[in-house]
Write an enzyme that holds these catalytic residues in place. Structure first.
Site, PDB file in Angstrom:
ATOM      1  N   LYS A   1     -11.818  -1.548   7.469  1.00 22.93           N
ATOM      2  CA  LYS A   1     -11.017  -2.338   8.400  1.00 22.93           C
ATOM      3  C   LYS A   1     -11.491  -2.112   9.845  1.00 22.93           C
ATOM      4  O   LYS A   1     -11.918  -3.038  10.506  1.00 22.93           O
ATOM      5  CB  LYS A   1      -9.528  -1.986   8.311  1.00 22.93           C
ATOM      6  CG  LYS A   1      -8.694  -2.306   7.069  1.00 22.93           C
ATOM      7  CD  LYS A   1      -9.326  -2.839   5.863  1.00 22.93           C
ATOM      8  CE  LYS A   1      -8.423  -3.236   4.728  1.00 22.93           C
ATOM      9  NZ  LYS A   1      -7.682  -2.213   4.024  1.00 22.93           N
TER      10      LYS A   1
ATOM     11  N   TRP B   1       0.846  -1.207   0.000  1.00 22.24           N
ATOM     12  CA  TRP B   1       0.000   0.000   0.000  1.00 22.24           C
ATOM     13  C   TRP B   1       0.876   1.250   0.000  1.00 22.24           C
ATOM     14  O   TRP B   1       0.577   2.223  -0.690  1.00 22.24           O
ATOM     15  CB  TRP B   1      -0.952   0.005   1.195  1.00 22.24           C
ATOM     16  CG  TRP B   1      -1.945  -1.120   1.163  1.00 22.24           C
ATOM     17  CD1 TRP B   1      -2.084  -2.103   2.091  1.00 22.24           C
ATOM     18  CD2 TRP B   1      -2.936  -1.386   0.161  1.00 22.24           C
ATOM     19  NE1 TRP B   1      -3.105  -2.961   1.727  1.00 22.24           N
ATOM     20  CE2 TRP B   1      -3.640  -2.542   0.549  1.00 22.24           C
ATOM     21  CE3 TRP B   1      -3.299  -0.742  -1.038  1.00 22.24           C
ATOM     22  CZ2 TRP B   1      -4.690  -3.086  -0.203  1.00 22.24           C
ATOM     23  CZ3 TRP B   1      -4.342  -1.279  -1.795  1.00 22.24           C
ATOM     24  CH2 TRP B   1      -5.019  -2.442  -1.378  1.00 22.24           C
TER      25      TRP B   1
ATOM     26  N   ASP C   1      -1.517   6.947   6.069  1.00 22.32           N
ATOM     27  CA  ASP C   1      -2.553   5.990   5.710  1.00 22.32           C
ATOM     28  C   ASP C   1      -2.777   5.131   6.955  1.00 22.32           C
ATOM     29  O   ASP C   1      -1.925   4.318   7.309  1.00 22.32           O
ATOM     30  CB  ASP C   1      -2.092   5.141   4.522  1.00 22.32           C
ATOM     31  CG  ASP C   1      -3.091   4.040   4.159  1.00 22.32           C
ATOM     32  OD1 ASP C   1      -4.137   3.917   4.835  1.00 22.32           O
ATOM     33  OD2 ASP C   1      -2.817   3.289   3.194  1.00 22.32           O
TER      34      ASP C   1
END
Ligand SMILES: *Cc1c(COP(=O)(O)O)cnc(C)c1O
Length: 356
Positions: A190, A99, A166
């Site tokens: 999440k 990511w 992030d």
């Protein structure tokens, strides 16, 4: 049989969130209509958005001068919107996983990108510590929890420039010092709600400094001016996020949640260190994620991987298969995962060991 949901994302939600959202899917706020069929500009839905924003500010102690947004496009669109809105000419990135690499790729459209460090040499199984951030960088971008590789930065780093983080897979898992960040973003699926909403916390002062013309939908100021309603928000996703925030506050907030998360992670890592059949993929305890616990079969026991997967599944353990780039297993134990489910997994691992 009780199912224990270890999926990495979308992932487990509190029972409270599911119940309340199910009710509102049929009758929202006494309107007799579904939350999916009322106007996002109705006073009932505006109240949902306002309360969700207020609770994010309260739970994370967001200082004055920051805006809280619920957008769409996931963390993946924030990879692009972050540099578009905040990078003048030079940005620094810490590459701790896939990511993080994807986030860095987008910044390259806007100027010079400095990769301050990467843990790619060891398939991202550690967090680089000794790196220098150029003092003239507009920001340092970090990925606090590396969902795929099971590593986590569990403190707010001290660096000479503002950070962009992030926090898709560990937001609300611990208190954070928001003042150190120009921007924090997280896909909801999440630790917060269903997919379809993206939480963004952004420092107002950091905006409007690039001299760049930004297309309307990609400009954070558009969304700030319109209270996240420039375009139609995912009303049911925001509603579900609000329920999780209410649940979290009732649990004692992020301070209480951090304690529970440490307890759960300690239990599971202790079993991995004890059980002769398994090894964690992240060697250094300080780098191990409290959210995604990654492990493989120990040397000599590799052939048992498929059998363990089937055994665990037969005992109600869902979603344990590791990401293809790591292999083995990944137990995602987000905020909503109760200690009892972690204990149930440990019992299954111990039983499997006893059988072999
Ligand atoms: C899941 C995840 C993403 C991708 O999120 P999308 O909402 O699918 O764009 C990005 N970063 C991290 C750390 C993630 O865990």
């Amino acid at each position: 049989m009780k199912k224990h949901n270890f999926y990495a994302g979308p992932s487990i939600l509190p029972e409270f969130t599911k119940q309340k959202t199910a009710e509102a899917a049929v009758d929202f706020a006494g309107t007799g209509l579904s939350v999916m069929e009322v106007s996002h500009r109705s006073k009932e839905f505006v109240a949902v958005m306002d309360e969700a924003v207020a609770l994010v500010k309260e739970l994370l102690k967001v200082p004055e001068g920051y805006s809280v947004l619920f957008l769409q496009g996931g963390a993946s669109l924030s990879f692009l919107m972050a540099p578009y809105n905040l990078m003048k000419s030079k940005a620094a990135y810490l590459v701790t996983g896939s990511w993080a690499s994807k986030a860095m790729k987008e910044a390259k459209y806007f100027g010079e990108v400095v990769e301050v460090a990467s843990s790619k040499d060891k398939n991202f199984n550690y967090i680089p510590k000794a790196f220098e951030v150029p003092a003239d960088a507009d920001y340092l971008h970090i990925t606090t929890n590396n969902t795929i590789f099971g590593t986590e930065i569990k403190t707010d780093l001290d660096v000479p420039v503002p950070m962009i983080a992030d926090m898709s897979s560990d937001i609300f898992s611990r208190p954070i010092d928001v003042a150190k960040y120009d921007m924090i973003y997280a896909g909801a699926q999440k630790n917060l709600g269903p997919s379809g909403a993206t939480l963004v916390i952004i420092k107002d002062e950091a905006l409007d400094k690039t001299g760049r013309t930004i297309p309307t939908m990609l400009d954070f100021q558009t969304h700030i001016k319109n209270d996240s309603m420039f375009n139609t928000p995912s009303t049911i996703a925001v509603y579900a996020c609000l329920q999780t925030l209410i649940w979290l506050k009732d649990k004692g907030g992020v301070e209480a949640m951090e304690k529970i998360n440490i307890e759960k992670a300690d239990l599971l890592y202790a079993e991995l260190d004890r059980n002769k059949l398994f090894v964690p993929t992240v060697p250094a305890a300080e780098d191990r994620s409290r959210m995604n616990v990654t492990f493989v079969m120990a040397e000599g026991y590799e052939a048992l991987e498929k059998e363990f997967n089937e055994f665990a599944t037969s005992k109600g353990m869902i979603g344990l298969k590791g990401h293809r780039s790591v292999g083995g297993f990944r137990a995602s134990i987000y905020n909503a995962m109760p200690v009892e489910s972690v204990q149930a997994l440990i019992d299954v691992m111990a039983e499997f060991e006893a059988n072999h």
